[in-house]
Design an enzyme around this catalytic site. Structure first.
Site, PDB file in Angstrom:
ATOM      1  N   GLU A 189      -2.554  11.395   2.451  1.00 27.88           N
ATOM      2  CA  GLU A 189      -3.425  11.158   3.654  1.00 27.88           C
ATOM      3  C   GLU A 189      -3.432  12.056   4.922  1.00 27.88           C
ATOM      4  O   GLU A 189      -2.528  12.719   5.363  1.00 27.88           O
ATOM      5  CB  GLU A 189      -3.096   9.669   4.283  1.00 27.88           C
ATOM      6  CG  GLU A 189      -4.167   9.283   5.404  1.00 27.88           C
ATOM      7  CD  GLU A 189      -3.411   7.769   6.060  1.00 27.88           C
ATOM      8  OE1 GLU A 189      -4.403   7.034   6.543  1.00 27.88           O
ATOM      9  OE2 GLU A 189      -2.423   7.409   5.877  1.00 27.88           O
TER      10      GLU A 189
ATOM     11  N   GLU B 232       0.985  -1.380  -0.064  1.00 31.88           N
ATOM     12  CA  GLU B 232       0.101  -0.052  -0.116  1.00 31.88           C
ATOM     13  C   GLU B 232       0.952   1.179   0.039  1.00 31.88           C
ATOM     14  O   GLU B 232       1.843   1.323   0.776  1.00 31.88           O
ATOM     15  CB  GLU B 232      -0.889  -0.042   1.196  1.00 31.88           C
ATOM     16  CG  GLU B 232      -1.888   1.327   1.317  1.00 31.88           C
ATOM     17  CD  GLU B 232      -2.510   1.388   2.492  1.00 31.88           C
ATOM     18  OE1 GLU B 232      -3.009   0.191   2.991  1.00 31.88           O
ATOM     19  OE2 GLU B 232      -2.697   2.258   3.062  1.00 31.88           O
TER      20      GLU B 232
END
Length: 268
Positions: A163, A158
């Site tokens: 974010e 990932e």
């Protein structure tokens, strides 16, 4: 965003970093240089105006459904693409059954929006991609927007290209296991303004990649992903809530806006 519900610590990828030292140019140096992208020019596979032809390039919700590891359940009614700007809106909701992820349950306090690219992305030996977009992202406690890549089969790999976890900062993360994570946080300035985020992903060896992260044209950090080559990824634009961003979240509606998403393929 963490595909599975495990708590990851921000540990440096010491072994990979030693093998492929941090770079300041467009490609790794020393032993890794032979694995740099050989393509002279890239091919645009998602154009900047893709939200004008949403159904060609994007689908609603997560690739696996409406729920993940936070307090929002996804609903296509919370997605707008007016004027080629993707707007995801999270609104408080009551009476929703809990979400289940990785064997854990999460109370659902919001209905929100998430989309993912119909195309999957696989870094081939000697290749890579650039991912870039402009964002207006909320940073209040309980808001958890992200622009991220996650493995189509299994987890990890990932890469969190961008974010935000309710702290006023932006995070850049690369997962090798649930506990071996390269995580780098910096202050996210003026969240009411547009900011451009870019990630360059290239092969560093026959099996591994390096990822260079940029914000508003400035390089932020370089990280390394083990066994990422030949692994297919989903690309997700996500407005999750609560979870890793804390709770309770906002009592009013929250928006996350994205424009000019562009993906360039440098695979040979």
């Amino acid at each position: 965003m963490r595909r599975v519900s495990l708590f990851a610590s921000a540990l440096p990828l010491a072994g990979l970093a030693a093998a492929y030292p941090r770079v300041d140019g467009p490609a790794p140096q020393a032993a890794a240089v032979q694995f740099a992208s050989r393509a002279a020019t890239g091919k645009t596979v998602i154009p900047k105006d893709s939200f004008n032809s949403f159904d060609t390039h994007w689908s609603y919700n997560y690739p696996w459904g409406t729920d993940h590891n936070g307090g929002a359940r996804m609903n296509k009614q919370k997605v707008s693409t007016a004027n080629d700007v993707l707007t995801l809106t999270a609104s408080p909701a009551t009476g929703e059954p809990p979400a289940t992820n990785g064997g854990q349950q999460y109370p659902v306090h919001y209905l929100s929006g998430t989309v993912f690219a119909k195309q999957q992305f696989t870094v081939k030996p000697g290749g890579g991609y650039d991912f870039e977009a402009d964002f207006k992202a909320p940073v209040a406690k309980g808001t958890w927007p992200a622009f991220w890549l996650t493995a189509v089969k299994g987890w990890p790999p990932e890469i969190d290209i961008a974010e935000w976890k309710g702290s006023g900062k932006i995070s850049f993360n690369t997962f090798n296991t649930s506990s071996q994570v390269a995580a780098h946080d910096v202050t996210y300035p003026s969240p009411e303004n547009w900011h451009t985020i870019r990630a360059q992903i290239r092969t560093a060896s026959a099996t591994d990649v390096w990822v260079k992260f940029f914000m508003d044209g400035g390089e932020i950090t370089t990280q390394y992903g083990k066994n990422y080559v030949n692994s297919a990824f989903y690309l997700i634009v996500d407005l999750q809530m609560e979870g890793s961003s804390g709770s309770p979240g906002p009592s009013a509606g929250t928006t996350f806006q994205i424009r000019n998403v562009q993906v360039t393929d440098y695979n040979p």
